[in-house]
Design a protein around this motif. Structure first.
Motif, PDB file in Angstrom:
ATOM      1  N   LYS A  98       0.811  -1.210   0.000  1.00 42.02           N
ATOM      2  CA  LYS A  98       0.000   0.000   0.000  1.00 42.02           C
ATOM      3  C   LYS A  98       0.850   1.268   0.000  1.00 42.02           C
ATOM      4  N   TYR A  99       1.912   1.303   0.815  1.00 44.30           N
ATOM      5  CA  TYR A  99       2.693   2.520   0.947  1.00 44.30           C
ATOM      6  C   TYR A  99       4.026   2.471   0.187  1.00 44.30           C
ATOM      7  N   CYS A 100       4.370   1.332  -0.362  1.00 43.14           N
ATOM      8  CA  CYS A 100       5.706   1.155  -0.933  1.00 43.14           C
ATOM      9  C   CYS A 100       5.712   0.922  -2.437  1.00 43.14           C
ATOM     10  N   SER A 128       8.492  11.798   3.233  1.00 43.70           N
ATOM     11  CA  SER A 128       7.540  12.658   3.944  1.00 43.70           C
ATOM     12  C   SER A 128       6.440  13.206   3.043  1.00 43.70           C
ATOM     13  N   ASP A 129       6.690  13.254   1.725  1.00 38.36           N
ATOM     14  CA  ASP A 129       5.659  13.785   0.835  1.00 38.36           C
ATOM     15  C   ASP A 129       4.758  12.693   0.264  1.00 38.36           C
ATOM     16  N   GLU A 130       4.852  11.479   0.821  1.00 36.28           N
ATOM     17  CA  GLU A 130       3.998  10.370   0.399  1.00 36.28           C
ATOM     18  C   GLU A 130       3.019  10.031   1.520  1.00 36.28           C
ATOM     19  N   ASP A 131       1.990   9.226   1.179  1.00 40.18           N
ATOM     20  CA  ASP A 131       1.054   8.767   2.209  1.00 40.18           C
ATOM     21  C   ASP A 131       1.807   7.993   3.278  1.00 40.18           C
ATOM     22  N   GLN A 132       1.399   8.199   4.532  1.00 40.66           N
ATOM     23  CA  GLN A 132       2.095   7.580   5.655  1.00 40.66           C
ATOM     24  C   GLN A 132       1.199   6.577   6.380  1.00 40.66           C
ATOM     25  N   PRO A 133       1.800   5.458   6.847  1.00 40.80           N
ATOM     26  CA  PRO A 133       1.034   4.553   7.712  1.00 40.80           C
ATOM     27  C   PRO A 133       0.811   5.217   9.061  1.00 40.80           C
ATOM     28  N   SER A 134      -0.187   4.742   9.778  1.00 40.94           N
ATOM     29  CA  SER A 134      -0.380   5.268  11.130  1.00 40.94           C
ATOM     30  C   SER A 134       0.801   4.818  11.982  1.00 40.94           C
ATOM     31  N   ARG A 193       2.970   1.434  11.532  1.00 44.77           N
ATOM     32  CA  ARG A 193       4.412   1.534  11.317  1.00 44.77           C
ATOM     33  C   ARG A 193       5.182   0.634  12.301  1.00 44.77           C
TER      34      ARG A 193
END
Length: 719
Positions: free
Chosen positions: A2-4, A50-56, A60
């Motif tokens: 999802k984030y990678c 930091s400019d991408e969607d982050q996991p909670s 994390r």
């Protein structure tokens, strides 16, 4: 995914970080290093960018913990791994120490031979970087001669040439003299075995009692001129010259327009050879002399060469291997060289043999684990703990086939750690692990406001302070956690004064209890603060990066090429602190990801100036702000509270320190399959109070230290 996946899609040819190729837990096994780095970056909040969607925060930490737990639980699922056997040249420290233990002299080759580059885990004993270029081989040939000249005392040269021994050959007179006619020269050839000062003497008869001049030539060039007196018939003249090893032509010339002169004799006498004070002891040990006497025949030479080669090659040798060295001995005998020189030529051949200059082990024959021989084990053990060849006790245990036995190996570790030769391990490992070996060399604040405080003696104390800490922790079997937070330091009068501590007497470093929160452990070492500073200011960035990389094993990337460098000097007129400059620097998103992780740790050490002294104001006179907030939200103020955070991460330190010592012991880069050994070491340390000797013993008993195997496929480097 999802984030990678946006950046690390395994199907994207531009993606070089392919950890998502592992689509099952089994696939992670073959990419352990990258997945370990993934967990670290998640925990350090450096990924996703930091400019991408982050996991909670919960996602994390749960994912990072799952990766760490999975990697540790499955570390040994791929089976035991011994790794590749690397034939490696002795580095210059090992060469110097081995020569000391084999022959005797210490001639400083650890400083005069070319510097060995570091590799693998950051040490200069890594076999992948220890090449042998032709120029270095030439140095080894020269060194072998110098070493043997310093250790073997060839009988002093005293040689007299009568007239009938001079060339060109001619008939001598009844008194043995040769007539030296005008414009003629007579020559004697001699072999000089050891470079040094020699006296050349010319005896002549001036039958006509006239004032004449003669020229003494050395290898075709005038070396001196003699004036013959008209008062005496027989006269003698001497001069001192420096002669190098080899053949030399010594001639006497009678210039044109002079009467005949009778040349009675020409003499060569050794005056002085520069040798170590203990040269005779080295000589007697090599020749196994008894009250200075020893046999000088072929049988004695055969025994001597065989024993010397066996020790030099660190294993038994056979007659076929020794044939080239016996051939050298025989060649010298055929030239009528002195016995000592005949032996010296054979030993020189041994000292430039690949079997001496390199650590060569048998090639593995299959992918199955094969125990290395006891002689190979003795060599691995001695170069790990002594940076030198095995001693006779290790050779004896290897000969008896007992060395690989666990109780024997443990006993040898204890014996060797407490031997003075282990100082080489403590000094080499510590200096390269911490970077403090460069203090006083490439790291020297010789300009600016610190030039009157800094001295070479202070730098030497800084280096020794770090080494003494490692030595104490290892020999006293202390917990390796003392590196992070000890209640003691190693000081002398100079260091105590420098650090502002109670006065001590004497230059010898000794253990001193400290309780002011400023000293104790690695973070209180002046050498560490020099390494992590610029010549004219301290650096929170260098210090934070040093803690992450050196203590926790967290890689810190190089700054982007398009980012302007931070100033390396602080002006006292500057109204802003360097901390404020860094905070502005972090406004750049390209910088923030790393600096948010690095800088707070460095701020926590800002009470130390670049020479490790405690301060309350920075270089420009502003108050020190040693507070920090980590990406995890942990807050701290000053080194005492920073140490507490590091102690909470002692498993990371333990894993990284284990990795460092293992990499040093093996002399190679560690790979993903080495994870099994590393995790086993961490587990043993946790069960045994983190005792340092537990780590060393477990490394010596480990699969990669005691076995070999043929690698079937290249393993990924471990990150």
């Amino acid at each position: 995914m999802k984030y990678c996946a946006a950046c690390h899609d395994p199907e994207d040819p531009s993606n070089h970080i392919k950890f998502l190729q592992a689509d099952t837990t089994a696939g992670i096994q073959h990419l352990r290093g990258i997945w370990g780095s993934t967990a670290a970056q998640l925990r350090n909040r450096t990924m996703p960018p930091s400019d991408e969607d982050q996991p909670s925060e919960q996602e994390r930490l749960q994912l990072a913990q799952w990766i760490d737990d999975h990697l540790r639980a499955t570390a040994c699922e791929l089976g035991p791994y011994a790794g590749n056997v690397t034939t490696r040249r002795l580095n210059r420290q090992e060469y110097e120490n081995t020569i000391r233990d084999l022959v005797g002299p210490e001639l400083g080759y650890h400083e005069t031979l070319p510097t060995d580059g570091g590799g693998g885990e950051g040490f200069n004993n890594n076999g992948e970087t220890l090449f042998l270029p032709p120029m270095l081989m030439e140095r080894y040939v020269e060194a072998a001669q110098d070493i043997l000249d310093a250790a073997i005392v060839t009988p002093a040269l005293r040689k007299t040439f009568s007239g009938d021994q001079l060339i060109p050959q001619g008939k001598a007179q009844a008194n043995g003299a040769r007539l030296l006619k005008p414009g003629q020269e007579l020559t004697a050839g001699t072999v000089i075995y050891v470079s040094g000062d020699y006296e050349l003497t010319v005896d002549v008869r001036n039958a006509q009692k006239k004032e004449l001049r003669l020229v003494l030539k050395l290898d075709g060039l005038p070396a001196d001129r003699f004036k013959l007196s008209s008062k005496y018939e027989e006269q003698s003249f001497s001069t001192t010259v420096r002669l190098n090893r080899g053949f030399h032509a010594i001639a006497v010339e009678n210039p044109q327009a002079q009467p005949n002169v009778e040349l009675l004799r020409l003499k060569v006498k050794e005056l002085g050879i520069k040798r170590p004070k203990e040269a005779q002891k080295f000589h007697d040990r090599i020749f196994q002399a008894n009250d200075g006497k020893y046999a000088q025949d072929r049988d004695a030479a055969t025994k001597l060469i065989h024993q010397f080669a066996s020790r030099a090659f660190r294993r038994p040798v056979n007659d076929d291997e020794l044939k080239p060295f016996f051939a050298l001995y025989d060649r010298a005998v055929s030239r009528n060289d002195p016995y000592e020189e005949c032996v010296k030529l054979a030993l020189k051949g041994i000292l430039i043999s690949p079997h001496f200059l390199f650590r060569i082990e048998a090639t593995p024959k299959s992918s199955e684990l094969q125990r290395i021989s006891d002689y190979e084990l003795a060599t691995r053990l001695s170069y790990f703990l002594w940076s030198s060849m095995p001693d006779q006790h290790l050779f004896d245990l290897a000969k008896e086939g007992k060395l690989h036995q666990t109780p024997v190996l443990k006993a040898e570790v204890q014996r060797m750690l407490h031997d003075p030769k282990a100082d080489a391990f403590f000094e080499t490992f510590t200096g390269q692990w911490l970077g403090t070996k460069e203090v006083g060399g490439s790291i020297s604040p010789i300009n600016g406001q610190y030039r009157d405080i800094y001295s070479s003696e202070l730098a030497a104390n800084f280096r020794a302070e770090a080494v003494q800490l490692t030595t104490y922790i290892a020999r006293e079997n202390r917990s390796i956690i003392d590196f992070l937070d000890a209640d003691y330091s190693f000081l002398n009068d100079r260091l105590a004064k420098h650090y502002g501590l109670p006065q001590l007497k004497g230059r010898q470093l000794r253990k001193v209890e400290v309780d002011n929160g400023q000293r104790g452990g690695l973070l209180g070492l002046g050498g560490v603060h020099m390494v992590t500073s610029y010549p004219q200011r301290s650096s929170p960035v260098l210090r934070g990066a040093w803690v992450l990389e050196t203590l926790l094993g967290t890689p810190v990337p190089s700054p982007p090429a398009d980012i302007p460098a931070l100033p390396k000097k602080v002006s006292s007129k500057d109204s802003t602190t360097f901390r404020q400059k860094l905070e502005k620097h972090r406004d750049n998103p390209s910088c923030a990801a790393c600096h948010d992780l690095i800088d707070p740790i460095g701020f926590g050490l800002d009470n130390y100036d670049l020479l490790g002294r405690w301060r309350d104001k920075t270089e420009n006179g502003k108050p020190v702000d040693a507070t920090g907030i980590l990406p995890s939200g942990e807050k701290f103020a000053g080194p005492v509270e920073l140490k507490k955070i590091l102690l909470s991460r002692k498993q990371e330190f333990t894993r990284h320190f284990s990795r460092k010592v293992l990499g040093y012991a093996l002399g190679r880069s560690l790979e993903d399959p080495d994870s099994c050994t590393i995790e086993s070491l961490v587990t043993s340390l946790e069960k045994n109070g983190y005792r340092c000797q537990t780590l060393i013993e477990e490394i010596v008993l480990s699969i990669p230290f005691g076995y070999r195997q043929l690698a079937t496929t290249p393993a990924h480097p471990s990150h």
